[in-house]
Design an enzyme around this catalytic site. Structure first.
Site: not given
Length: 421
Positions: A110, A135-137, A182, A242, A302-304
């Site tokens: 975003d 975004t992984i979010d 997230g 998070e 972070y590992e994702l």
């Protein structure tokens, strides 16, 4: 086909996400097939906003060969924000013009989308801009049911981690408090939790009234632990989004840690150890009731972010990269790319703008949806029926070694904590 378009630049902003390289590769191949020059702009807006145009690489079949298999970003990434200072935004546009770039593909979340919008407005039609949502979010405002790229890979790997934590928790009779990335929304936490079937998942969207008290969060977790103990299970995994600290009462936020913010003004949640704070508060409560229980914290994030994309994201991102380049080739401008029911759907920047923030709209988890309600049904969570049933009250009171009246006083409103926080 290409009209007046001659040169495309590609940059990546924000945090990493699986599939970035696939977008770069596909967009480059589509541009080259029409005879365009395609270059990569290193480190997002970082160098451009300083007027430094030396950090570029030519993109061709040799430089991007089979990078769609790999995680990370060939062009690296940064959170540099050219919109904080009008001079930086003007310098960014001037840098792109000096490179003779007339088509720009931005890849990001975003914040990067917001920067792309402002840059396109400043360009006044002299620069075609298209944004690829990354975004992984999973919190960009795409059509219902469409993931942002990288989310499915992150969820897949997150589930594998939580599965192992669940086995370890059961084997060693302990609890894990796992914090999933997230920033604003709980999509990743809920997506992982719903698939893994862990004991409880807590996301920001369920708290309708703010600010949220830290004691409410710890009470919800304590209730889940008590409910599992009542079922003969001294183990469990709680997943926490998070972004929960952003809802906290300022007095409670200070307990979590010093608040650092990035270039876009967002709290650096990695610096706020909400899992550790909740572990300590819940363990104090358990000790008060004479219950010995080991709680271990784990951050999942972070590992994702730089993992190799799963086939879903690999295919999805190649489609997005192709569509981004195709959009520019057809004269398109000022839009974010999306694929809805198998068809390319450009989403105009003007429709993405949140009038309150001036930034790209954030997509939140709909807690009124069946998707969320089903997830909630399978959680080991203290709910209204648990504090209204005489049988349940008697069982849980025995676990805590307190009277039914004291139990009701402690947990009587727990099912309403997410409504009245």
């Amino acid at each position: 086909m290409k009209g007046n378009l001659k040169k495309i630049g590609i940059l990546v902003g924000g945090g990493p996400a699986p599939g970035i390289n696939s977008v770069i590769e596909a967009a480059m191949l589509r541009g080259l097939s029409e005879g365009l020059e395609v270059i990569g702009l290193m480190d997002g807006f970082h160098w451009l906003m300083q007027g430094d145009t030396s950090h570029i690489i030519p993109l061709n079949e040799d430089t991007v060969h089979r990078i769609h298999f790999r995680g990370g970003s060939l062009l690296r990434t940064s959170r540099a924000n050219p919109t904080k200072d009008p001079k930086h935004l003007k310098t960014t546009l001037a840098s792109l013009q000096s490179l003779n770039i007339d088509g720009l593909i931005t890849i990001g979340g975003d914040d990067t989308a917001s920067s792309a919008m402002r840059l396109e407005q400043l360009a006044g039609g002299s620069l075609q801009v298209v944004h690829v949502p990354k975004t992984i979010d999973n919190d960009l405002c795409l059509p219902h049911g469409i993931s942002t790229f990288g989310f499915q890979t992150a969820r897949h790997l997150g589930v594998e981690i939580v599965k192992n934590l669940m086995v370890d928790a059961h084997t060693t009779s302990r609890w894990y408090f796992a914090v999933a990335m997230g920033r604003k929304a709980g999509h990743l936490a809920l997506g992982i939790g719903k698939a893994a079937g862990n004991a409880i998942t807590i996301i920001p969207e369920e708290f309708h009234h703010r600010p949220l008290r830290l004691s409410n969060l710890s009470n919800i977790l304590l209730g889940s632990i008590i409910k599992r103990l009542g079922a003969g299970r001294p183990d469990g995994v709680a997943i926490l989004a998070e972004g929960l600290p952003e809802l906290l009462n300022p007095e409670d936020l200070s307990e979590v840690g010093d608040v650092e913010r990035d270039e876009h003004g967002n709290i650096r949640f990695a610096e706020l150890d909400i899992g550790q704070v909740l572990k300590e508060t819940v363990q104090r409560e358990l000790k008060h009731y004479g219950i010995k229980l080991t709680i271990v914290t784990k951050n999942i994030g972070y590992e994702l972010r730089c993992a190799d994309p799963i086939p879903y994201d690999m295919e999805y991102t190649r489609d997005l990269g192709y569509c981004a380049a195709q959009f520019l080739l057809e004269g398109g401008n000022a839009a974010m790319v999306a694929i809805d029911t198998g068809k390319f759907t450009p989403l105009p920047f003007k429709d993405m703008l949140d009038p309150d923030t001036g930034k790209a709209k954030i997509r939140l988890v709909d807690v009124e949806s069946e998707y969320y309600k089903i997830a909630r049904q399978y959680m080991a969570r203290m709910e209204r029926e648990d504090v209204e049933s005489h049988e349940a009250i008697a069982k849980f009171s025995q676990v805590l070694k307190i009277s039914p009246e004291d139990f009701t006083q402690k947990f009587g409103n727990i099912s309403e904590d997410n409504r009245n926080s």
